[in-house]
Design a protein around this motif. Structure first.
Motif, PDB file in Angstrom:
ATOM      1  N   UNK A 268     -68.623 -30.675 -37.548  1.00 44.01           N
ATOM      2  CA  UNK A 268     -69.466 -29.904 -36.629  1.00 44.01           C
ATOM      3  C   UNK A 268     -69.140 -30.300 -35.189  1.00 44.01           C
ATOM      4  N   UNK A 269     -68.641 -29.345 -34.408  1.00 45.19           N
ATOM      5  CA  UNK A 269     -68.258 -29.640 -33.029  1.00 45.19           C
ATOM      6  C   UNK A 269     -69.241 -29.087 -32.005  1.00 45.19           C
ATOM      7  N   UNK A 270     -70.101 -28.144 -32.417  1.00 46.03           N
ATOM      8  CA  UNK A 270     -71.091 -27.607 -31.483  1.00 46.03           C
ATOM      9  C   UNK A 270     -72.222 -26.953 -32.260  1.00 46.03           C
ATOM     10  N   UNK A 271     -73.450 -27.219 -31.819  1.00 51.10           N
ATOM     11  CA  UNK A 271     -74.633 -26.593 -32.400  1.00 51.10           C
ATOM     12  C   UNK A 271     -75.680 -26.427 -31.318  1.00 51.10           C
ATOM     13  N   UNK A 355     -74.423 -34.590 -32.896  1.00 50.23           N
ATOM     14  CA  UNK A 355     -74.509 -33.403 -33.744  1.00 50.23           C
ATOM     15  C   UNK A 355     -74.526 -33.799 -35.218  1.00 50.23           C
ATOM     16  N   UNK A 356     -75.721 -34.007 -35.714  1.00 58.21           N
ATOM     17  CA  UNK A 356     -75.913 -34.299 -37.130  1.00 58.21           C
ATOM     18  C   UNK A 356     -75.544 -33.043 -37.920  1.00 58.21           C
ATOM     19  N   UNK A 422     -69.305 -36.281 -21.208  1.00 52.50           N
ATOM     20  CA  UNK A 422     -68.310 -36.732 -22.173  1.00 52.50           C
ATOM     21  C   UNK A 422     -68.570 -36.103 -23.529  1.00 52.50           C
ATOM     22  N   UNK A 423     -67.518 -36.066 -24.317  1.00 53.44           N
ATOM     23  CA  UNK A 423     -67.610 -35.664 -25.714  1.00 53.44           C
ATOM     24  C   UNK A 423     -66.800 -36.665 -26.518  1.00 53.44           C
ATOM     25  N   UNK A 424     -67.244 -36.933 -27.721  1.00 51.79           N
ATOM     26  CA  UNK A 424     -66.561 -37.930 -28.531  1.00 51.79           C
ATOM     27  C   UNK A 424     -66.848 -37.754 -30.003  1.00 51.79           C
ATOM     28  N   UNK A 425     -66.335 -38.669 -30.779  1.00 54.05           N
ATOM     29  CA  UNK A 425     -66.468 -38.615 -32.229  1.00 54.05           C
ATOM     30  C   UNK A 425     -66.618 -40.040 -32.736  1.00 54.05           C
ATOM     31  N   UNK A 426     -67.588 -40.257 -33.631  1.00 53.96           N
ATOM     32  CA  UNK A 426     -67.745 -41.610 -34.146  1.00 53.96           C
ATOM     33  C   UNK A 426     -66.899 -41.837 -35.403  1.00 53.96           C
ATOM     34  N   UNK A 427     -67.043 -43.002 -35.988  1.00 52.37           N
ATOM     35  CA  UNK A 427     -66.206 -43.375 -37.127  1.00 52.37           C
ATOM     36  C   UNK A 427     -66.440 -42.507 -38.349  1.00 52.37           C
ATOM     37  N   UNK A 429     -66.997 -39.212 -38.153  1.00 49.50           N
ATOM     38  CA  UNK A 429     -66.655 -37.827 -37.844  1.00 49.50           C
ATOM     39  C   UNK A 429     -67.797 -37.033 -37.248  1.00 49.50           C
ATOM     40  N   UNK A 430     -68.862 -37.700 -36.825  1.00 52.04           N
ATOM     41  CA  UNK A 430     -69.962 -37.012 -36.144  1.00 52.04           C
ATOM     42  C   UNK A 430     -69.640 -36.906 -34.655  1.00 52.04           C
ATOM     43  N   UNK A 431     -69.866 -35.752 -34.084  1.00 50.62           N
ATOM     44  CA  UNK A 431     -69.531 -35.495 -32.687  1.00 50.62           C
ATOM     45  C   UNK A 431     -70.722 -35.801 -31.791  1.00 50.62           C
TER      46      UNK A 431
END
Length: 443
Positions: A268-271, A355-356, A422-427, A429-431
């Protein structure tokens, strides 16, 4: 740092222009397809408006900078006869435009809400602003008989330059078929290959497919929209080595897997989101993607939080992670550029949203204060540190976790001033998306 200049300001809720199409800019845009022709950008979109009777067929807008938009008109004056005879549609949906040789091809869909009695057609022109000559059917489906739903066409080219059409929606899922560039129609008259689907427990809610080939990464990226376009719409992505798939998400789940929980598949990249007390956005989705030189942009619609009826055009920068995943800027595009970020500028208070992928209603931000010494206030083990250029590492306890974030000078459209985002991704894969606010948290 170079921040974008103040952009043009549009009022999404301006009632004075409701019946004046020539004044529609970002207004009434739904299911937008973005293309660049020469030095001009065009958006083709669904026949949709807030109130009133629909007219014409396929809305067309243009821009020189992706920020200020001008109404062009309609591609068609009426629904093409063959499409209307099959569907009885009152308007055309989800267009896409491409070019084979010196001819432009405009793909469109006709259907009725909740049915897969649907029709994908194509029209041609020597000029991107028309006039368009309808060439009839590309593919159609019959309600109660066929599995696919013949809507939401997108044309993409593989690494060899061969065109393919990805299409589909609720019902049978997302399908891919090869196109004959001599006709703009299917190379073989069948439904094609299934590349994504969702379980019937969520009404098979996947649609709006778009495939992008990244030549440097040598990967194909499948973007889709999940859930209800009225409130829980959200954009997911998966990637593949070959255009026909299999398309895998961050966790390695195949996008056709319906044996696992329906929200497990797709990164999920945007909600829907809301920063602080400012008005947020509902149901961003049905995107297209434009590669413009070495820059990438995502184009989608979103609904205003105030009414959820007013839908608008959004253009955002796509930023790429070091492991080859596309991330979306938290703010609409205002001319910002990626650049080296001074770590000193990072310290301050940030509004952050994770973004859960299991929560597709609007998500509200949380406040975190990044301290000058690399620590995070009220976070015993929290930290941030500079990596290189505009890349930073951030750790926040709990579900946020450890993240690699990309920082960008941008325009804060809600407070109407420049800021860092900023935008990022955790370990996992959550954005995460965030923007810096010009105030300190109270002690």
């Amino acid at each position: 740092m170079i921040f974008p200049k103040e952009p043009i300001k549009y009022d999404l809720y301006d009632q004075l222009i409701a019946a004046q199409e020539e004044l529609w800019t970002i207004h009434n845009v739904h299911d937008p397809a973005l293309i660049k022709d020469g030095d001009t950008y065009y958006v083709f979109s669904t026949d949709a408006m807030v109130g009133g009777e629909l007219s014409g067929g396929i809305q067309v807008r243009k821009s020189k900078d992706l920020i200020e938009w001008q109404w062009v008109g309609h591609a068609f004056e009426h629904i093409p006869e063959e499409a209307f005879a099959w569907t009885g549609a009152k308007g055309l949906w989800a267009p896409d435009v491409t070019k084979y040789g010196d001819t432009y091809y405009l793909y469109y869909a006709a259907s009725q809400f909740g049915k897969n009695q649907s029709f994908i057609g194509v029209a041609t022109s020597k000029h991107i602003e028309g006039p368009w000559t309808d060439q009839g059917e590309v593919f159609k489906t019959e309600h109660g008989k066929d599995k696919p739903n013949a809507i939401d066409p997108n044309i993409t080219f593989d690494q060899d330059g061969t065109p393919w059409m990805v299409y589909g929606s609720f019902f049978g899922g997302i399908y891919l078929s090869k196109i004959d560039p001599a006709t703009g129609k299917l190379a073989e008259q069948n439904e094609g290959k299934l590349i994504a689907r969702r379980h019937h427990s969520v009404e098979a809610a996947v649609e709006g497919p778009y495939i992008l080939y990244h030549p440097e990464l040598k990967k194909y990226y499948l973007f889709v929209s999940y859930d209800s376009l009225f409130n829980t719409y959200n954009i997911r992505v998966a990637k593949a080595d070959h255009i026909e798939g299999p398309y895998l998400d961050f966790d390695g789940n195949v996008m056709t897997n319906i044996e696992i929980e329906p929200n497990e598949t797709g990164m999920k990249v945007l909600g829907g989101y809301k920063f602080g007390q400012a008005e947020g956005w509902i149901g961003p989705g049905h995107n297209s993607v434009l590669k413009d030189g070495d820059q990438y942009f995502i184009c989608h619609h979103a609904r205003g939080e105030r009414t959820k009826k007013h839908h608008a055009l959004h253009i955002r920068r796509i930023l790429w992670t070091e492991d080859g995943w596309p991330l979306v800027s938290p703010e609409r595009y205002a001319g910002e550029i990626e650049q080296s970020i001074d770590p000193v500028a990072i310290a301050g208070t940030w509004e952050c949203i994770l973004f859960d992928k299991h929560e597709n209603n609007q998500i509200r931000s949380s406040l975190f204060e990044l301290l000058p010494d690399g620590k995070i206030a009220s976070e015993e083990n929290g930290y941030w540190k500079y990596v290189n250029y505009n890349l930073f590492e951030l750790f926040i306890s709990g579900t946020f976790g450890k993240q690699n974030i990309i920082v960008l000078p941008a325009w804060n459209w809600s407070s109407w001033k420049s800021t860092l985002v900023f935008t990022g991704k955790n370990e996992n894969g959550y954005v995460i998306i965030a923007k810096k606010v010009n105030k300190r948290m109270k002690e």
